[in-house]
Write a protein that holds these residues in place. Structure first.
Motif, PDB file in Angstrom:
ATOM      1  N   GLY A 242      -9.499  18.817   1.490  1.00 36.32           N
ATOM      2  CA  GLY A 242      -8.902  18.125   0.209  1.00 36.32           C
ATOM      3  C   GLY A 242      -8.797  16.909   0.087  1.00 36.32           C
ATOM      4  O   GLY A 242      -9.380  16.225   0.143  1.00 36.32           O
ATOM      5  N   SER A 243      -7.909  16.101  -0.830  1.00 30.43           N
ATOM      6  CA  SER A 243      -7.817  15.701  -1.566  1.00 30.43           C
ATOM      7  C   SER A 243      -6.857  14.221  -1.229  1.00 30.43           C
ATOM      8  O   SER A 243      -5.296  14.515  -0.607  1.00 30.43           O
ATOM      9  N   LEU A 244      -6.398  13.233  -1.865  1.00 26.38           N
ATOM     10  CA  LEU A 244      -5.380  12.092  -1.272  1.00 26.38           C
ATOM     11  C   LEU A 244      -5.570  11.307  -1.749  1.00 26.38           C
ATOM     12  O   LEU A 244      -6.520  10.614  -2.896  1.00 26.38           O
ATOM     13  N   SER A 245      -4.208  10.030  -3.035  1.00 23.08           N
ATOM     14  CA  SER A 245      -5.190   8.977  -3.771  1.00 23.08           C
ATOM     15  C   SER A 245      -4.321   8.048  -2.909  1.00 23.08           C
ATOM     16  O   SER A 245      -3.335   7.868  -2.999  1.00 23.08           O
ATOM     17  N   LEU A 246      -4.930   6.404  -2.985  1.00 23.78           N
ATOM     18  CA  LEU A 246      -3.788   5.619  -2.254  1.00 23.78           C
ATOM     19  C   LEU A 246      -3.650   4.041  -4.157  1.00 23.78           C
ATOM     20  O   LEU A 246      -4.675   4.572  -4.938  1.00 23.78           O
TER      21      LEU A 246
ATOM     22  N   GLU B  31       1.035  -1.077  -0.211  1.00 21.68           N
ATOM     23  CA  GLU B  31       0.561  -0.038   0.040  1.00 21.68           C
ATOM     24  C   GLU B  31       0.918   1.564  -0.481  1.00 21.68           C
ATOM     25  O   GLU B  31       1.719   1.473   0.410  1.00 21.68           O
ATOM     26  N   SER B  32      -0.057   2.411  -0.743  1.00 19.14           N
ATOM     27  CA  SER B  32       0.962   3.485  -0.449  1.00 19.14           C
ATOM     28  C   SER B  32      -0.263   5.056  -0.551  1.00 19.14           C
ATOM     29  O   SER B  32      -1.195   4.398  -1.251  1.00 19.14           O
ATOM     30  N   GLY B  33       0.228   5.612  -0.691  1.00 19.74           N
ATOM     31  CA  GLY B  33      -0.438   7.027  -0.438  1.00 19.74           C
ATOM     32  C   GLY B  33      -1.351   7.919   0.624  1.00 19.74           C
ATOM     33  O   GLY B  33      -1.813   8.674   0.483  1.00 19.74           O
ATOM     34  N   GLY B  34      -0.762   7.055   2.051  1.00 20.37           N
ATOM     35  CA  GLY B  34      -1.206   7.794   2.971  1.00 20.37           C
ATOM     36  C   GLY B  34      -0.512   8.418   3.378  1.00 20.37           C
ATOM     37  O   GLY B  34       0.703   9.068   3.135  1.00 20.37           O
ATOM     38  N   GLY B  35      -1.611  10.207   4.221  1.00 20.05           N
ATOM     39  CA  GLY B  35      -0.630  11.178   4.788  1.00 20.05           C
ATOM     40  C   GLY B  35      -1.828  11.663   5.546  1.00 20.05           C
ATOM     41  O   GLY B  35      -2.837  10.897   6.203  1.00 20.05           O
ATOM     42  N   SER B  36      -0.436  12.721   5.568  1.00 17.78           N
ATOM     43  CA  SER B  36      -1.857  14.044   6.763  1.00 17.78           C
ATOM     44  C   SER B  36      -2.457  14.997   5.462  1.00 17.78           C
ATOM     45  O   SER B  36      -1.411  15.480   4.704  1.00 17.78           O
ATOM     46  N   VAL B  37      -3.872  15.545   5.643  1.00 14.46           N
ATOM     47  CA  VAL B  37      -4.429  16.674   5.087  1.00 14.46           C
ATOM     48  C   VAL B  37      -5.339  17.155   5.311  1.00 14.46           C
ATOM     49  O   VAL B  37      -6.230  16.689   6.558  1.00 14.46           O
TER      50      VAL B  37
END
Length: 120
Positions: free
Chosen positions: A16-20, A6-12
């Motif tokens: 906002g937007s994120l992609s995993l 898995e990849s793409g986690g974080g703080s937002v």
């Protein structure tokens, strides 16, 4: 052995937007249903979104219209793009894959999880 990376986690920030992404690797015949669950606390995990091998999707009501799940069958990879993230979306997001083997019943695999935090 099958491994889900898995990849793409974080703080937002809220809104906002994120992609995993999650890629299945190892010896397997094919990958059936894939998806994402999230774990905020306790033992219960909430289904967020799933997608089968024909790209039929299913979303939790709380994320429908904001999250989009997709997959690349050639790469055995599932993706999820998340828009308009809210504090209640903060969780450990776990990748799920139903892995199929030749002359064997399917086996469920889980990723280690990627953490998403949302601040306002």
């Amino acid at each position: 052995q099958v491994h889900l990376k898995e990849s793409g986690g974080g703080s937002v920030q809220a809104g906002g937007s994120l992609s995993l992404s999650c890629a299945a690797s190892g010896t397997m015949a094919s990958v059936g249903l894939m998806g994402w669950h999230r774990w905020t606390s306790g033992l219960a995990r909430e289904l967020v979104a799933t997608i089968d091998s024909t790209s039929s999707t299913n979303y939790a009501p709380s994320v429908k219209g904001r999250f989009t799940i997709s997959r690349d069958n050639a790469k055995n990879t599932v993706y999820m793009h998340m828009n308009n993230l809210q504090p209640e979306d903060a969780a450990l997001y776990l990748c799920y894959a139903d892995v199929q083997f030749t002359n064997h019943t399917p086996v469920d695999y889980w990723g280690k999880g990627t953490l998403i935090t949302v601040f306002s």
